[in-house]
Design a protein around this motif. Structure first.
Motif, PDB file in Angstrom:
ATOM      1  N   PRO A   9      13.246  31.673  17.170  1.00 60.34           N
ATOM      2  CA  PRO A   9      13.938  30.734  18.038  1.00 60.34           C
ATOM      3  C   PRO A   9      13.167  30.543  19.332  1.00 60.34           C
ATOM      4  O   PRO A   9      12.365  31.394  19.727  1.00 60.34           O
ATOM      5  CB  PRO A   9      15.287  31.442  18.297  1.00 60.34           C
ATOM      6  CG  PRO A   9      15.432  32.426  17.202  1.00 60.34           C
ATOM      7  CD  PRO A   9      14.055  32.847  16.847  1.00 60.34           C
ATOM      8  N   SER A  10      13.398  29.436  20.022  1.00 60.39           N
ATOM      9  CA  SER A  10      12.697  29.162  21.265  1.00 60.39           C
ATOM     10  C   SER A  10      13.002  30.245  22.291  1.00 60.39           C
ATOM     11  O   SER A  10      14.102  30.772  22.367  1.00 60.39           O
ATOM     12  CB  SER A  10      13.109  27.789  21.814  1.00 60.39           C
ATOM     13  OG  SER A  10      14.498  27.749  22.017  1.00 60.39           O
ATOM     14  N   ARG A  11      12.005  30.585  23.094  1.00 61.56           N
ATOM     15  CA  ARG A  11      12.130  31.639  24.080  1.00 61.56           C
ATOM     16  C   ARG A  11      13.030  31.184  25.232  1.00 61.56           C
ATOM     17  O   ARG A  11      13.010  30.036  25.655  1.00 61.56           O
ATOM     18  CB  ARG A  11      10.747  32.011  24.611  1.00 61.56           C
ATOM     19  CG  ARG A  11      10.731  33.264  25.464  1.00 61.56           C
ATOM     20  CD  ARG A  11       9.306  33.584  25.883  1.00 61.56           C
ATOM     21  NE  ARG A  11       8.462  33.831  24.725  1.00 61.56           N
ATOM     22  CZ  ARG A  11       8.406  35.004  24.103  1.00 61.56           C
ATOM     23  NH1 ARG A  11       9.152  36.008  24.503  1.00 61.56           N
ATOM     24  NH2 ARG A  11       7.600  35.155  23.060  1.00 61.56           N
ATOM     25  N   VAL A  24      20.655  43.825  28.105  1.00 59.78           N
ATOM     26  CA  VAL A  24      20.172  44.803  27.125  1.00 59.78           C
ATOM     27  C   VAL A  24      20.278  46.220  27.697  1.00 59.78           C
ATOM     28  O   VAL A  24      20.740  47.149  27.028  1.00 59.78           O
ATOM     29  CB  VAL A  24      18.714  44.495  26.708  1.00 59.78           C
ATOM     30  CG1 VAL A  24      18.115  45.650  25.918  1.00 59.78           C
ATOM     31  CG2 VAL A  24      18.654  43.213  25.884  1.00 59.78           C
ATOM     32  N   GLY A  25      19.874  46.380  28.948  1.00 59.68           N
ATOM     33  CA  GLY A  25      19.940  47.688  29.578  1.00 59.68           C
ATOM     34  C   GLY A  25      21.360  48.202  29.731  1.00 59.68           C
ATOM     35  O   GLY A  25      21.635  49.392  29.503  1.00 59.68           O
ATOM     36  N   LEU A  66      21.017  40.546  21.989  1.00 60.44           N
ATOM     37  CA  LEU A  66      20.501  41.148  20.759  1.00 60.44           C
ATOM     38  C   LEU A  66      19.275  40.398  20.270  1.00 60.44           C
ATOM     39  O   LEU A  66      18.247  41.004  19.945  1.00 60.44           O
ATOM     40  CB  LEU A  66      21.585  41.161  19.687  1.00 60.44           C
ATOM     41  CG  LEU A  66      21.168  41.717  18.320  1.00 60.44           C
ATOM     42  CD1 LEU A  66      20.801  43.190  18.426  1.00 60.44           C
ATOM     43  CD2 LEU A  66      22.279  41.515  17.289  1.00 60.44           C
ATOM     44  N   VAL A  67      19.354  39.073  20.210  1.00 54.59           N
ATOM     45  CA  VAL A  67      18.212  38.267  19.779  1.00 54.59           C
ATOM     46  C   VAL A  67      17.032  38.471  20.723  1.00 54.59           C
ATOM     47  O   VAL A  67      15.877  38.601  20.288  1.00 54.59           O
ATOM     48  CB  VAL A  67      18.595  36.776  19.701  1.00 54.59           C
ATOM     49  CG1 VAL A  67      17.353  35.912  19.490  1.00 54.59           C
ATOM     50  CG2 VAL A  67      19.587  36.540  18.578  1.00 54.59           C
ATOM     51  N   LEU A 121      29.027  41.070  14.850  1.00 54.91           N
ATOM     52  CA  LEU A 121      28.903  39.866  15.681  1.00 54.91           C
ATOM     53  C   LEU A 121      27.652  39.049  15.379  1.00 54.91           C
ATOM     54  O   LEU A 121      27.615  37.855  15.675  1.00 54.91           O
ATOM     55  CB  LEU A 121      28.908  40.251  17.167  1.00 54.91           C
ATOM     56  CG  LEU A 121      30.188  40.906  17.690  1.00 54.91           C
ATOM     57  CD1 LEU A 121      30.006  41.324  19.153  1.00 54.91           C
ATOM     58  CD2 LEU A 121      31.379  39.960  17.556  1.00 54.91           C
ATOM     59  N   ALA A 122      26.624  39.687  14.816  1.00 57.13           N
ATOM     60  CA  ALA A 122      25.371  38.961  14.574  1.00 57.13           C
ATOM     61  C   ALA A 122      24.656  39.513  13.350  1.00 57.13           C
ATOM     62  O   ALA A 122      23.435  39.687  13.347  1.00 57.13           O
ATOM     63  CB  ALA A 122      24.478  39.056  15.806  1.00 57.13           C
TER      64      ALA A 122
END
Length: 207
Positions: A9-11, A24-25, A66-67, A121-122
Motif C-alpha cells: 500500500p502507499s506509504r 506502535v510504541g 499494524l500495517v 481486527l486485521a
C-alpha cells in the motif's frame, strides 16, 4: 538478486507516519485493550482532537499502525535477504529477526492481547504480509544452492520457507530476550543451511 514481493500500500505521509510510530510504541507497551487514544496523543505530542483528525477511532488507528509496522518489518527483512555479500545463513537469521523478532523482549506485560487483536481486527492484512515474507524467503533460498539440496531431498523450497517462518513465530512467542530469539533462529537456520556448509567445507578440503 532482487526480491520483489507484491506491491505494498502507499506509504503514509510524514505527519501520519509519526503518529503511527507513536501508536506502535504505545500498543507495544500497553496492548490493545489498555491503550487509549489519549495515551497515543500524549506519546505523539498532539492533542486528542488532533489525533481524531487522522483516525476515526482506536480500531482504525490500530489497523493502520499494524500495517505501518508490518511494512517496516517486511522492508527490513527484504533488505537483509538482499545483502548478497553475506552468506545465506546470516541473511535468513537477520530477516527472521527483522520480521518476527523485532519486538521480542520489548513488549509490555499488558501486550499479550496484540496477536488476538491483530487477527480479529486485521486478519486478512496480517495473512497477506506473512505470505509476502514467506515469498521473500522462498526467493532468497531458491536463488542459492539450497534449491538443489531441496530438489535432491524431494522438498519444495516454499515448504521450507513456511517451516522456517513457523519456527520464527514459535520463538517469538516463547523467547524473553532478543538474544534468546537469535540463538534459536541460528540453530534452526544452521541446520537448514547444513548442506551448503558441508559443500563449502568439501570444496575447501579439495582446493
Amino acid at each position: 538478486m532482487n526480491i520483489s514481493p507484491p506491491p505494498l500500500p502507499s506509504r503514509a505521509e510524514p505527519k501520519v507516519s509519526a503518529l503511527l510510530d507513536a501508536a506502535v510504541g504505545v500498543f507495544a507497551r500497553f496492548g490493545y485493550r489498555k491503550t487509549s487514544m489519549d495515551d497515543v496523543a500524549r506519546a505523539a505530542g498532539v492533542s486528542r482532537q488532533g489525533l481524531y483528525l487522522s483516525f476515526a477511532n482506536k480500531e482504525e488507528l490500530f489497523r493502520r499502525a499494524l500495517v505501518h509496522s508490518l511494512r517496516s518489518q517486511l522492508a527490513a527483512a527484504i533488505a537483509a535477504l538482499s545483502r548478497t555479500e553475506d552468506g545465506l545463513e546470516a541473511r535468513l537469521i537477520a530477516a527472521c529477526m527483522d520480521w518476527s523478532g523485532r519486538f521480542v523482549g520489548s513488549l509490555g506485560v499488558d501486550a499479550t492481547d496484540l496477536m488476538c487483536a491483530s487477527t480479529s481486527l486485521a486478519g486478512a492484512t496480517l495473512t497477506e504480509y506473512e505470505w509476502q515474507f514467506e515469498e521473500a524467503l522462498t526467493q532468497a533460498m531458491s536463488a542459492s544452492a539450497l534449491a538443489d539440496a531441496c530438489s535432491a531431498a524431494d522438498l519444495e523450497v516454499a515448504d521450507l520457507a513456511r517451516a522456517l517462518h513457523a519456527t520464527a513465530r514459535g520463538l517469538k512467542q516463547n523467547c524473553k530476550t532478543r538474544e534468546e530469539f537469535v540463538k534459536g533462529m541460528t540453530a534452526a537456520v544452521r541446520m537448514i543451511c547444513r548442506p551448503l556448509n558441508q559443500r563449502s567445507q568439501f570444496k575447501g578440503n579439495n582446493a
